[in-house]
Design a protein around this motif. Structure first.
Motif, PDB file in Angstrom:
ATOM      1  N   VAL A 117      -1.435  -2.507   1.917  1.00  0.00           N
ATOM      2  CA  VAL A 117      -0.402  -3.513   2.177  1.00  0.00           C
ATOM      3  C   VAL A 117      -0.586  -3.989   3.605  1.00  0.00           C
ATOM      4  CG1 VAL A 117       2.070  -3.998   2.333  1.00  0.00           C
ATOM      5  CG2 VAL A 117       1.233  -2.398   0.597  1.00  0.00           C
ATOM      6  N   ALA A 118      -0.851  -5.264   3.772  1.00  0.00           N
ATOM      7  CA  ALA A 118      -1.006  -5.874   5.103  1.00  0.00           C
ATOM      8  C   ALA A 118      -1.975  -5.089   5.989  1.00  0.00           C
ATOM      9  CB  ALA A 118       0.360  -6.036   5.784  1.00  0.00           C
ATOM     10  N   TRP A 147      -1.540   2.933   1.845  1.00  0.00           N
ATOM     11  CA  TRP A 147      -0.368   3.786   1.647  1.00  0.00           C
ATOM     12  C   TRP A 147      -0.545   4.636   0.401  1.00  0.00           C
ATOM     13  CZ3 TRP A 147       3.365   3.998   5.283  1.00  0.00           C
ATOM     14  CH2 TRP A 147       3.506   2.915   6.165  1.00  0.00           C
ATOM     15  N   SER A 161      13.782  -3.276  -1.578  1.00  0.00           N
ATOM     16  CA  SER A 161      12.519  -3.589  -2.233  1.00  0.00           C
ATOM     17  C   SER A 161      11.393  -2.859  -1.514  1.00  0.00           C
ATOM     18  CB  SER A 161      12.285  -5.100  -2.176  1.00  0.00           C
ATOM     19  OG  SER A 161      10.917  -5.397  -2.360  1.00  0.00           O
ATOM     20  N   SER A 162      10.677  -1.998  -2.246  1.00  0.00           N
ATOM     21  CA  SER A 162       9.580  -1.264  -1.608  1.00  0.00           C
ATOM     22  C   SER A 162       8.524  -2.223  -1.084  1.00  0.00           C
ATOM     23  CB  SER A 162       8.971  -0.256  -2.581  1.00  0.00           C
ATOM     24  OG  SER A 162       8.524  -0.906  -3.753  1.00  0.00           O
ATOM     25  N   ALA A 163       8.279  -3.313  -1.789  1.00  0.00           N
ATOM     26  CA  ALA A 163       7.291  -4.288  -1.335  1.00  0.00           C
ATOM     27  C   ALA A 163       7.714  -4.909  -0.004  1.00  0.00           C
ATOM     28  CB  ALA A 163       7.094  -5.376  -2.386  1.00  0.00           C
ATOM     29  N   GLU A 164       8.985  -5.232   0.126  1.00  0.00           N
ATOM     30  CA  GLU A 164       9.480  -5.834   1.371  1.00  0.00           C
ATOM     31  C   GLU A 164       9.444  -4.829   2.524  1.00  0.00           C
ATOM     32  OE1 GLU A 164      13.378  -8.319   2.981  1.00  0.00           O
ATOM     33  OE2 GLU A 164      13.221  -7.857   0.846  1.00  0.00           O
ATOM     34  N   LEU A 192       7.419  -2.165   2.849  1.00  0.00           N
ATOM     35  CA  LEU A 192       6.035  -1.915   3.254  1.00  0.00           C
ATOM     36  C   LEU A 192       5.404  -3.126   3.922  1.00  0.00           C
ATOM     37  CD1 LEU A 192       4.690   0.256   0.323  1.00  0.00           C
ATOM     38  CD2 LEU A 192       5.414   0.971   2.601  1.00  0.00           C
ATOM     39  N   ASP A 193       5.737  -4.314   3.462  1.00  0.00           N
ATOM     40  CA  ASP A 193       5.195  -5.510   4.107  1.00  0.00           C
ATOM     41  C   ASP A 193       5.665  -5.599   5.557  1.00  0.00           C
ATOM     42  OD1 ASP A 193       3.708  -8.037   3.988  1.00  0.00           O
ATOM     43  OD2 ASP A 193       5.684  -8.952   4.255  1.00  0.00           O
ATOM     44  N   THR A 194       6.942  -5.355   5.792  1.00  0.00           N
ATOM     45  CA  THR A 194       7.498  -5.423   7.151  1.00  0.00           C
ATOM     46  C   THR A 194       6.929  -4.331   8.045  1.00  0.00           C
ATOM     47  OG1 THR A 194       9.560  -6.384   6.343  1.00  0.00           O
ATOM     48  CG2 THR A 194       9.631  -5.320   8.514  1.00  0.00           C
ATOM     49  N   SER A 229       4.281  -2.286   7.566  1.00  0.00           N
ATOM     50  CA  SER A 229       2.816  -2.221   7.659  1.00  0.00           C
ATOM     51  C   SER A 229       2.298  -3.032   8.832  1.00  0.00           C
ATOM     52  CB  SER A 229       2.169  -2.721   6.366  1.00  0.00           C
ATOM     53  OG  SER A 229       2.398  -1.823   5.320  1.00  0.00           O
ATOM     54  N   ARG A 230       2.935  -4.129   9.112  1.00  0.00           N
ATOM     55  CA  ARG A 230       2.504  -4.983  10.220  1.00  0.00           C
ATOM     56  C   ARG A 230       2.617  -4.266  11.563  1.00  0.00           C
ATOM     57  NH1 ARG A 230       1.857  -9.761   7.674  1.00  0.00           N
ATOM     58  NH2 ARG A 230       3.030 -10.016   5.760  1.00  0.00           N
TER      59      ARG A 230
END
Length: 166
Positions: free
Chosen positions: A96-97, A101, A132-135, A137-139, A141-142
């Motif tokens: 992710v980004a 993970w 949201s797990s996607a949100e 991890l996206d935040t 991960s950066r």
């Protein structure tokens, strides 16, 4: 004498204001966490100073452990930096980004995700019923992408179990 009374009255008002501010600050509960073994690694400091005020719509809360972060009330996202990097695993691993993970869904809908190939490792607990797990991890991960890599990357198990070509 009048000047001295004004000074004491002003000092008293300031003291009361400070005491009230401290009392109000006490209303926001601190999330009690344990620091990871390598929480004092400077790379973790570089991560934690960049943690955002909110993640997936949840506000950040104070924590009482070095190199940690928490969001939500009750905490639905908890981050800990300074873990020993995990070795090979059969758990799913996804990028992710730019960060790999490892995803442990043993306690779904609460997930534990751990960086793979980053030193030190970061672990995030998240409640997928709330965020949201996607949100998340996206935040995060950066920010975590700033950690040094050790060269390990996720591989697809199909790549490692394929029969050798003749």
């Amino acid at each position: 004498m009048l000047r001295l009374r004004r000074l004491f009255a002003t000092a008293g008002a300031v003291a009361i204001g400070v005491a009230m501010a401290a009392a109000l600050a006490g209303c926001a509960s601190t999330v009690s966490l344990e620091p990871a073994v390598a929480a004092n690694d400077p790379a973790c400091a570089a991560v934690t100073v960049h943690l955002p005020a909110s993640v997936a719509g949840e506000s950040r809360r104070w924590t009482d452990a070095q190199a940690t972060g928490a969001w939500g009330d009750p905490a639905s996202v908890i981050l800990t930096c300074g873990l020993t990097p995990p070795g090979p695993t059969t758990l799913p691993c996804t990028p992710v980004a730019g960060v790999d993970w490892i995803i442990d869904d043993t306690d779904a809908p609460r997930y534990r995700v751990t960086t793979f190939g980053r030193v030190p490792a970061v672990q995030i607990y998240l409640d997928n019923d709330v965020v949201s797990s996607a949100e998340v991890l996206d935040t995060l991960s950066r920010i975590v992408a700033a950690l040094p890599t050790d060269g390990a990357v996720c591989t697809d198990t199909a790549d490692t179990t394929a029969a050798p070509s003749p």
